[in-house]
Design a protein around this motif. Structure first.
Motif, PDB file in Angstrom:
ATOM      1  N   GLU A 330       7.926 -15.967  -5.480  1.00 31.94           N
ATOM      2  CA  GLU A 330       6.766 -16.489  -6.201  1.00 31.94           C
ATOM      3  C   GLU A 330       5.421 -16.089  -5.605  1.00 31.94           C
ATOM      4  O   GLU A 330       4.538 -15.572  -6.298  1.00 31.94           O
ATOM      5  CB  GLU A 330       6.857 -18.016  -6.293  1.00 31.94           C
ATOM      6  N   GLU A 331       5.218 -16.321  -4.305  1.00 31.46           N
ATOM      7  CA  GLU A 331       3.904 -16.049  -3.719  1.00 31.46           C
ATOM      8  C   GLU A 331       3.617 -14.553  -3.648  1.00 31.46           C
ATOM      9  O   GLU A 331       2.489 -14.112  -3.894  1.00 31.46           O
ATOM     10  CB  GLU A 331       3.796 -16.697  -2.334  1.00 31.46           C
ATOM     11  N   MET A 332       4.638 -13.770  -3.315  1.00 35.81           N
ATOM     12  CA  MET A 332       4.452 -12.318  -3.278  1.00 35.81           C
ATOM     13  C   MET A 332       4.164 -11.777  -4.671  1.00 35.81           C
ATOM     14  O   MET A 332       3.371 -10.846  -4.840  1.00 35.81           O
ATOM     15  CB  MET A 332       5.678 -11.641  -2.687  1.00 35.81           C
ATOM     16  N   PRO A 509      -0.383 -15.740   4.253  1.00 30.87           N
ATOM     17  CA  PRO A 509       0.507 -14.712   3.707  1.00 30.87           C
ATOM     18  C   PRO A 509       0.502 -14.712   2.178  1.00 30.87           C
ATOM     19  O   PRO A 509       0.653 -15.773   1.549  1.00 30.87           O
ATOM     20  CB  PRO A 509       1.875 -15.111   4.255  1.00 30.87           C
ATOM     21  N   PHE A 510       0.270 -13.565   1.592  1.00 29.94           N
ATOM     22  CA  PHE A 510       0.269 -13.338   0.144  1.00 29.94           C
ATOM     23  C   PHE A 510      -0.763 -14.191  -0.607  1.00 29.94           C
ATOM     24  O   PHE A 510      -0.651 -14.364  -1.821  1.00 29.94           O
ATOM     25  CB  PHE A 510       1.667 -13.551  -0.448  1.00 29.94           C
ATOM     26  N   GLN A 511      -1.744 -14.676   0.087  1.00 32.70           N
ATOM     27  CA  GLN A 511      -2.795 -15.444  -0.585  1.00 32.70           C
ATOM     28  C   GLN A 511      -3.675 -14.496  -1.400  1.00 32.70           C
ATOM     29  O   GLN A 511      -3.902 -13.340  -1.021  1.00 32.70           O
ATOM     30  CB  GLN A 511      -3.652 -16.194   0.435  1.00 32.70           C
ATOM     31  N   CYS A 512      -4.186 -14.980  -2.523  1.00 34.96           N
ATOM     32  CA  CYS A 512      -5.050 -14.157  -3.365  1.00 34.96           C
ATOM     33  C   CYS A 512      -6.112 -15.026  -4.034  1.00 34.96           C
ATOM     34  O   CYS A 512      -5.915 -16.226  -4.253  1.00 34.96           O
ATOM     35  CB  CYS A 512      -4.240 -13.402  -4.420  1.00 34.96           C
ATOM     36  N   HIS A 513      -7.228 -14.402  -4.328  1.00 38.89           N
ATOM     37  CA  HIS A 513      -8.338 -15.067  -5.018  1.00 38.89           C
ATOM     38  C   HIS A 513      -8.916 -14.103  -6.042  1.00 38.89           C
ATOM     39  O   HIS A 513      -8.918 -12.882  -5.835  1.00 38.89           O
ATOM     40  CB  HIS A 513      -9.472 -15.446  -4.059  1.00 38.89           C
TER      41      HIS A 513
END
Length: 525
Positions: A330-332, A509-513
């Motif tokens: 999910e996060e990736m 890790p794998f955070q995005c904005h």
């Protein structure tokens, strides 16, 4: 313009609709009033053409395929196997789907909403049992008994109306065995090229664009490498024959100037097909690098010429690839989605992707599995789609450089930053006397604070570890608001500090904005 496309597995969706409306046809695909398709520029209907009866019989008995089908549908029934949508018997809309009238009705609904329709074109082969094999066997790659004995998986025997036995080739690419439900077309025959161009012209009267399956297989160098030393074709393919695509596309666009060609293409042949006239080409390399966690490769890929990038079709899944939710986690997946769909080009989405479906549905199947929705992923995609507005459609794209947050801070290279900026009217016209506005990532002189809606900043940590960096943001004398479109969180940062140091990022890790960026004075509380 950077449009969006939504691919529908037509037969599977129609099967689902018929559980409540047994008479449903293509005209009923948007029974929700178009809500599911809202916001997309293109809708691609997979597998609307008549499929081959002989090919369907192959699909229903081939053991390896049956195992794959049962993995998708543990309760598999024979009627669930409709045959491959790429083993085409005739380029006429299947009557099982409602025929040409139903397709025209669906297209009219799309047109009323300003949307366009894309359909399939399979240049490389026809479905097993296609009537041309009896009427025009020279349209196909023919072999002899020696080839059939040596490679029985690539050839089959058939009898012509006059009683003559011939061997014909199954469609294939040079790296795999033939597809046993298909017959390989012979592009060294000018008459075959003419017939395929006529088919394209007929298709172009029913839709706005085509997705061309394995488009590179009919390029002369690939076709010759695959077939020049086989059977009766040995004498034909020793010379150079004319390329198909450039002439066919030219003829179609002479009648339908706005008609769109999208190529499924691999093997670093994207540029070649763009030069042949394709409007969009698959970007499998970006997908592969994201899947492999190759951040440096992703960054290098996105430094290519923007004219080239704007013609790439970018995706995380489609009917050929595994489901994104099954591949990435999910996060990736969220990180990969921001890295993919905030770049220039065509943003290509697949039915079931937003809901987090995990089981790939073979194009041979007409029924899909029941899967539960991933609510978090669906909310993420809703927010992502809402962010794919201006300036990401017609604005300017910049891949930002990142700097270490401190000495020996190696994690900075894991973060990607994209900047989208609205094109000012004077820049769009580019008169010689016009003074262009300074970009907020141009460090040569301070830039004017962007107005609300004029600037978007996407940042993503493509690694599985915490990462930090500075991004260049050159705004002096004004605070900046960064409004995250994915979480609705709002940050305020000092313009003078960012002008000197850049924007500091510390990302999980794998955070995005996806930030809407504007001057603090533009903020509406």
């Amino acid at each position: 313009m950077n449009p969006s496309l939504y691919q529908i597995n037509t037969r599977v969706l129609l099967n689902r609709l018929r559980q409540s409306n047994a008479q449903a046809t293509l005209a009923d695909l948007d029974g929700d009033g178009g809500a599911k398709l809202a916001g997309f520029d293109w809708v691609w209907l997979l597998s609307v053409w008549q499929t081959s009866t002989a090919a369907r019989a192959i699909s229903r008995k081939r053991s390896g395929w049956l195992q794959e089908f049962r993995d998708t549908l543990p309760d598999l029934q024979e009627e669930d196997i409709g045959g491959s949508g790429f083993a085409i018997a005739d380029y006429k809309v299947s009557e099982e789907l409602g025929g040409a009238k139903a397709l025209a009705a669906f297209r009219q609904k799309l047109q009323q909403r300003g949307q366009k329709l894309m359909l399939d074109f399979v240049p490389n082969h026809m479905g097993l049992g296609h009537h041309w094999l009896q009427e025009h066997p020279d349209y196909f790659i023919l072999a002899d008994a020696r080839d059939a004995e040596r490679e029985p998986h690539n050839y089959f025997k058939t009898v012509l109306p006059d009683g003559k036995e011939i061997y014909a080739a199954h469609g294939r690419d040079p790296y795999f065995e033939g597809w046993p439900d298909t017959i390989q077309l012979d592009y060294s025959n000018p008459a075959l090229q003419e017939e395929m161009t006529k088919i394209l012209l007929e298709i172009a009267g029913q839709c706005d664009g085509v997705r061309c399956d394995m488009a590179m297989l009919v390029e002369p160098e690939i076709f010759e490498r695959t077939w020049k030393n086989r059977g009766d074709s040995r004498g034909k393919l020793k010379g150079v024959f004319k390329p198909f695509w450039s002439e066919a596309i030219k003829r179609v666009k002479a009648v339908y100037p706005d008609f769109c060609f999208m190529a499924e293409v691999y093997w670093d042949m994207e540029w070649q097909l763009q030069q042949a006239g394709f409007d969009y080409t698959y970007d499998k390399r970006l997908y592969d690098r994201l899947r492999n966690g190759d951040t440096a490769g992703v960054r290098a890929h996105l430094t290519a010429d923007l004219g080239y990038q704007s013609k790439m079709a970018r995706f995380l899944e489609n009917h050929d690839e595994p489901r994104a939710a099954a591949v990435f986690g999910e996060e990736m997946e969220k990180a990969a989605a921001v890295a993919t769909f905030l770049t220039p080009g065509l943003r290509f989405f697949h039915e079931g992707q937003f809901e987090g479906c995990c089981k790939r549905i073979s194009p041979h199947l007409v029924r899909g599995p029941q899967e539960s929705e991933n609510i978090n992923l669906k909310e993420f995609y809703n927010n992502l789609l809402a962010a794919l507005v201006e300036p990401t459609r017609t604005g300017t794209f910049t891949l930002l450089g990142t700097r270490p947050a401190w000495q020996d801070n190696w994690t900075y290279s894991s973060i990607l930053g994209y900047l989208w900026q609205k094109i000012a009217p004077d820049q769009a016209k580019e008169p010689e006397s016009a003074e262009k506005e300074t970009s907020i990532n141009d460090l040569s002189k301070p830039a004017k604070a962007p107005a609300r809606g004029d600037c978007l900043l996407a940042v993503v940590n493509l690694s599985d570890h915490q990462s930090q960096c500075y991004l260049p943001m050159n705004i002096a004398g004004c605070n900046l608001i960064l409004e995250d479109k994915l979480s609705n969180t709002v940050y305020e940062r000092k313009g003078d500090t960012m002008s000197q140091e850049g924007l500091y990022l510390d990302m999980s890790p794998f955070q995005c904005h996806i930030f809407a960026v504007y001057g603090a004075r533009s903020r509406v509380n």
